[in-house]
Design a protein around this motif. Sequence first.
Motif, short mmCIF file in Angstrom:
data_model
loop_
_atom_site.label_atom_id
_atom_site.label_comp_id
_atom_site.label_asym_id
_atom_site.label_seq_id
_atom_site.Cartn_x
_atom_site.Cartn_y
_atom_site.Cartn_z
N LYS A 87 0.87 -1.19 0.00
CA LYS A 87 0.00 0.00 0.00
C LYS A 87 0.91 1.23 0.00
O LYS A 87 1.37 1.69 1.05
CB LYS A 87 -0.93 -0.03 1.22
CG LYS A 87 -2.04 -1.07 1.08
CD LYS A 87 -2.89 -1.19 2.32
CE LYS A 87 -3.61 0.09 2.68
NZ LYS A 87 -4.38 -0.06 3.96
N THR A 88 1.17 1.74 -1.21
CA THR A 88 2.14 2.83 -1.38
C THR A 88 1.57 4.15 -0.88
O THR A 88 0.42 4.50 -1.16
CB THR A 88 2.52 2.96 -2.86
OG1 THR A 88 3.12 1.73 -3.30
CG2 THR A 88 3.49 4.09 -3.09
N VAL A 89 2.41 4.87 -0.15
CA VAL A 89 2.08 6.21 0.33
C VAL A 89 2.79 7.26 -0.53
O VAL A 89 2.24 8.32 -0.82
CB VAL A 89 2.50 6.35 1.81
CG1 VAL A 89 2.33 7.78 2.31
CG2 VAL A 89 1.71 5.38 2.68
N LEU A 127 10.71 4.53 -1.66
CA LEU A 127 9.33 4.05 -1.61
C LEU A 127 8.88 4.12 -0.16
O LEU A 127 9.62 3.74 0.76
CB LEU A 127 9.25 2.60 -2.11
CG LEU A 127 7.86 1.97 -2.14
CD1 LEU A 127 6.97 2.63 -3.20
CD2 LEU A 127 7.95 0.46 -2.40
N VAL A 128 7.64 4.60 0.03
CA VAL A 128 7.03 4.64 1.37
C VAL A 128 5.71 3.90 1.28
O VAL A 128 4.91 4.15 0.38
CB VAL A 128 6.81 6.09 1.85
CG1 VAL A 128 6.31 6.09 3.29
CG2 VAL A 128 8.09 6.91 1.73
N PHE A 129 5.50 2.97 2.22
CA PHE A 129 4.29 2.15 2.19
C PHE A 129 3.84 1.83 3.60
O PHE A 129 4.61 1.94 4.57
CB PHE A 129 4.52 0.87 1.38
CG PHE A 129 5.70 0.05 1.80
CD1 PHE A 129 6.99 0.35 1.36
CD2 PHE A 129 5.55 -1.03 2.67
CE1 PHE A 129 8.09 -0.40 1.77
CE2 PHE A 129 6.64 -1.79 3.07
CZ PHE A 129 7.91 -1.47 2.62
N HIS A 130 2.59 1.39 3.71
CA HIS A 130 2.03 1.07 5.02
C HIS A 130 2.63 -0.22 5.57
O HIS A 130 2.74 -1.21 4.84
CB HIS A 130 0.51 0.93 4.94
CG HIS A 130 -0.20 2.24 4.74
ND1 HIS A 130 -0.46 3.10 5.79
CD2 HIS A 130 -0.66 2.85 3.63
CE1 HIS A 130 -1.07 4.17 5.32
NE2 HIS A 130 -1.20 4.05 4.01
N HIS A 190 1.40 4.17 10.67
CA HIS A 190 2.67 3.42 10.71
C HIS A 190 3.07 3.09 9.28
O HIS A 190 2.48 2.21 8.64
CB HIS A 190 2.52 2.14 11.53
CG HIS A 190 3.82 1.39 11.72
ND1 HIS A 190 3.90 0.25 12.50
CD2 HIS A 190 5.08 1.60 11.24
CE1 HIS A 190 5.15 -0.20 12.49
NE2 HIS A 190 5.88 0.61 11.72
N VAL A 191 4.04 3.83 8.79
CA VAL A 191 4.54 3.59 7.43
C VAL A 191 6.03 3.30 7.49
O VAL A 191 6.71 3.60 8.49
CB VAL A 191 4.25 4.79 6.49
CG1 VAL A 191 2.76 5.08 6.40
CG2 VAL A 191 5.03 6.03 6.89
#
Length: 123
Positions: free
Chosen positions: A22-24, A31-34, A43-44
């Motif tokens: 689940k990309t933020v 890359l930042v994701f949940h 919380h990522v």
Amino acid sequence: MPGPYDPQNVFARILRGEIPNKTVAETAHTLVFHDIRPHAPQHVLAIPKGAYVDLADFAANASAEEIVDFHRTVAQVIADLGLSGPEGYRAITNAGLHGMQEVPHYHLHILGGRVLGRLVDPA
Ligand code: AMP
């Protein structure tokens, strides 16, 4: 020194598109994701796209462009998640056996949305 980078670790597989996430936020180098098992309302995980085992490996060996991109993306995500106000957030990274690092690809946990308690349990 950590061991050599394991290209089969779960975050390497996420970066190759073999496992969903689940990309933020996504940039050329970051890359930042949940987190799949969140420990807080927010919380990522922020990871560099390059193959770095932990913070020290990233800080010592990544290019200046990667390091700037990573931290600017983290700052943007903190703002986008509504965490840049006075309530704040916590950013932590685990490394090695004492740090109890599970996934051997450098990642920064960004947590917020509640009072997070003490940094570590008393020994
Ligand atoms: P660490 O103990 O610092 O290595 O943390 C690894 C984190 O990765 C844990 O918080 C896990 O919940 C998280 N995690 C493991 N697998 C996945 C996945 N497929 N997608 C998102 N987060 C994951």
